[in-house]
Write a protein that holds these residues in place. Structure first.
Motif, PDB file in Angstrom:
ATOM      1  N   PRO A 149       0.830  -1.213   0.000  1.00 50.95           N
ATOM      2  CA  PRO A 149       0.000   0.000   0.000  1.00 50.95           C
ATOM      3  C   PRO A 149       0.863   1.260   0.000  1.00 50.95           C
ATOM      4  O   PRO A 149       1.851   1.347   0.730  1.00 50.95           O
ATOM      5  CB  PRO A 149      -0.791  -0.121   1.310  1.00 50.95           C
ATOM      6  N   THR A 150       0.510   2.206  -0.831  1.00 49.88           N
ATOM      7  CA  THR A 150       1.229   3.479  -0.834  1.00 49.88           C
ATOM      8  C   THR A 150       0.687   4.419   0.236  1.00 49.88           C
ATOM      9  O   THR A 150       1.343   5.407   0.572  1.00 49.88           O
ATOM     10  CB  THR A 150       1.124   4.160  -2.211  1.00 49.88           C
ATOM     11  N   GLU A 151      -0.498   4.112   0.750  1.00 50.82           N
ATOM     12  CA  GLU A 151      -1.054   4.889   1.856  1.00 50.82           C
ATOM     13  C   GLU A 151      -0.431   4.372   3.151  1.00 50.82           C
ATOM     14  O   GLU A 151      -0.761   3.287   3.636  1.00 50.82           O
ATOM     15  CB  GLU A 151      -2.574   4.759   1.899  1.00 50.82           C
ATOM     16  N   VAL A 152       0.469   5.150   3.693  1.00 56.10           N
ATOM     17  CA  VAL A 152       1.290   4.702   4.814  1.00 56.10           C
ATOM     18  C   VAL A 152       0.453   4.301   6.020  1.00 56.10           C
ATOM     19  O   VAL A 152       0.791   3.355   6.738  1.00 56.10           O
ATOM     20  CB  VAL A 152       2.301   5.808   5.191  1.00 56.10           C
ATOM     21  N   GLN A 153      -0.657   4.988   6.236  1.00 56.23           N
ATOM     22  CA  GLN A 153      -1.461   4.701   7.416  1.00 56.23           C
ATOM     23  C   GLN A 153      -2.013   3.281   7.399  1.00 56.23           C
ATOM     24  O   GLN A 153      -2.215   2.674   8.457  1.00 56.23           O
ATOM     25  CB  GLN A 153      -2.609   5.711   7.538  1.00 56.23           C
ATOM     26  N   LEU A 154      -2.236   2.728   6.219  1.00 54.20           N
ATOM     27  CA  LEU A 154      -2.700   1.345   6.130  1.00 54.20           C
ATOM     28  C   LEU A 154      -1.656   0.388   6.699  1.00 54.20           C
ATOM     29  O   LEU A 154      -1.994  -0.599   7.358  1.00 54.20           O
ATOM     30  CB  LEU A 154      -3.010   0.987   4.677  1.00 54.20           C
TER      31      LEU A 154
ATOM     32  N   MET B  99       5.329  -3.831  13.135  1.00 56.91           N
ATOM     33  CA  MET B  99       6.663  -3.426  12.714  1.00 56.91           C
ATOM     34  C   MET B  99       6.922  -3.883  11.290  1.00 56.91           C
ATOM     35  O   MET B  99       6.212  -4.741  10.758  1.00 56.91           O
ATOM     36  CB  MET B  99       7.733  -4.007  13.642  1.00 56.91           C
ATOM     37  N   VAL B 100       7.952  -3.290  10.683  1.00 62.61           N
ATOM     38  CA  VAL B 100       8.403  -3.663   9.344  1.00 62.61           C
ATOM     39  C   VAL B 100       9.794  -4.271   9.455  1.00 62.61           C
ATOM     40  O   VAL B 100      10.661  -3.744  10.165  1.00 62.61           O
ATOM     41  CB  VAL B 100       8.453  -2.439   8.406  1.00 62.61           C
ATOM     42  N   ILE B 101      10.007  -5.390   8.769  1.00 62.76           N
ATOM     43  CA  ILE B 101      11.334  -5.989   8.668  1.00 62.76           C
ATOM     44  C   ILE B 101      11.910  -5.605   7.314  1.00 62.76           C
ATOM     45  O   ILE B 101      11.359  -5.947   6.266  1.00 62.76           O
ATOM     46  CB  ILE B 101      11.270  -7.516   8.811  1.00 62.76           C
TER      47      ILE B 101
ATOM     48  N   THR C  10      10.561   4.943  -0.483  1.00 60.53           N
ATOM     49  CA  THR C  10       9.852   6.202  -0.227  1.00 60.53           C
ATOM     50  C   THR C  10       8.682   5.981   0.718  1.00 60.53           C
ATOM     51  O   THR C  10       8.448   6.761   1.652  1.00 60.53           O
ATOM     52  CB  THR C  10       9.351   6.809  -1.549  1.00 60.53           C
ATOM     53  N   THR C  11       7.944   4.896   0.499  1.00 56.06           N
ATOM     54  CA  THR C  11       6.801   4.585   1.363  1.00 56.06           C
ATOM     55  C   THR C  11       7.253   4.227   2.768  1.00 56.06           C
ATOM     56  O   THR C  11       6.726   4.747   3.765  1.00 56.06           O
ATOM     57  CB  THR C  11       5.985   3.425   0.769  1.00 56.06           C
ATOM     58  N   LEU C  12       8.245   3.351   2.876  1.00 53.49           N
ATOM     59  CA  LEU C  12       8.653   2.862   4.194  1.00 53.49           C
ATOM     60  C   LEU C  12       9.356   3.927   5.029  1.00 53.49           C
ATOM     61  O   LEU C  12       9.378   3.835   6.261  1.00 53.49           O
ATOM     62  CB  LEU C  12       9.547   1.631   4.042  1.00 53.49           C
TER      63      LEU C  12
END
Length: 226
Positions: A160-165, A172-174, A196-198
């Motif tokens: 998703p490019t919508e970060v809030q999703l 967390m993100v790995i 850019t998204t992360l």
């Protein structure tokens, strides 16, 4: 420039890398001694402060002189990363009821480490989801992918490019996208868009090696900030 398993894939041919899968490691190996041992192994195999040439030379030495296999090295690193995550982000500390984590995997060796890390996190009762936009043609990496699929770990078809999703869905993100062998100037889509998204996510990020987007040669930290 390729190092590690990617280079071995090209040197020996894809078919030659089909070796016996490493058995799942048991929970009792996650005690303090086991964690220290495997975290130390990961530190020896990850090269955040070394040049690409130094990283390649060390890994070549492990493969050729110490007779480690590519699968063995990746398995050790992925397991060590999973153990480190359980220590830094134990289940009891997660902000969401569901222990969801998102592993974002690149096409080379770091991506394979991310796959192994996600598999072990699943054993440790986390709920990983994997985003693997460009799957490697290396047979070894394909084996790691199959292992994750057999454990019913879901794969996202898009990020998703919508970060809030992402913030709402995961704890967390790995970051298993780019490794020290990557020339940052040559990085293209979809990875520039992914970075850019992360960069905008508010949840914690854990990198399996040097954070993606950092330049190992020029000592710049323009990428992700775990």
């Amino acid at each position: 420039m390729d190092t590690g398993a990617e280079a071995v894939c090209r040197k020996r041919g894809r078919g030659d890398l089909r070796v016996a899968r490493v058995p799942e490691l048991s929970r009792r190996e996650t005690g303090p001694r086991g964690a220290a041992r495997h975290t130390a192994a990961n530190a020896a195999l990850a090269f955040p402060s070394r040049s690409r040439a130094e990283a390649a030379a060390i890994e070549t030495e492990l493969l050729d002189e110490y007779r480690f296999g590519p699968q063995q090295l990746i398995e050790m690193r992925g397991y060590a990363c999973a153990v480190a995550i359980t220590k830094a982000f134990p289940l009891s500390s997660l902000s969401r009821k569901q222990p969801t984590v998102l592993a974002v995997c690149g096409p080379e060796q770091n991506g394979a480490v991310g796959l192994v890390c996600a598999r072990h996190l699943r054993i440790f009762d986390y709920e990983p989801t994997i985003f693997y936009p460009k799957r490697s043609h290396c047979t070894l990496h394909q084996d790691f992918t199959v292992q994750c699929e057999k454990m019913d770990i879901p794969f996202l078809s898009y990020l998703p490019t919508e970060v809030q999703l992402i913030n709402d869905a995961y704890n967390m993100v790995i970051d298993a996208i780019l490794g020290p062998e990557t020339d940052i100037k040559s990085v293209k889509e979809p990875y520039t868009g992914i970075l850019t998204t992360l960069k905008q996510v508010k949840i914690p990020t854990a990198s399996v090696d040097m954070p993606s987007g950092w330049d190992v040669e020029e000592a710049r930290a323009d990428g992700l900030q775990p």
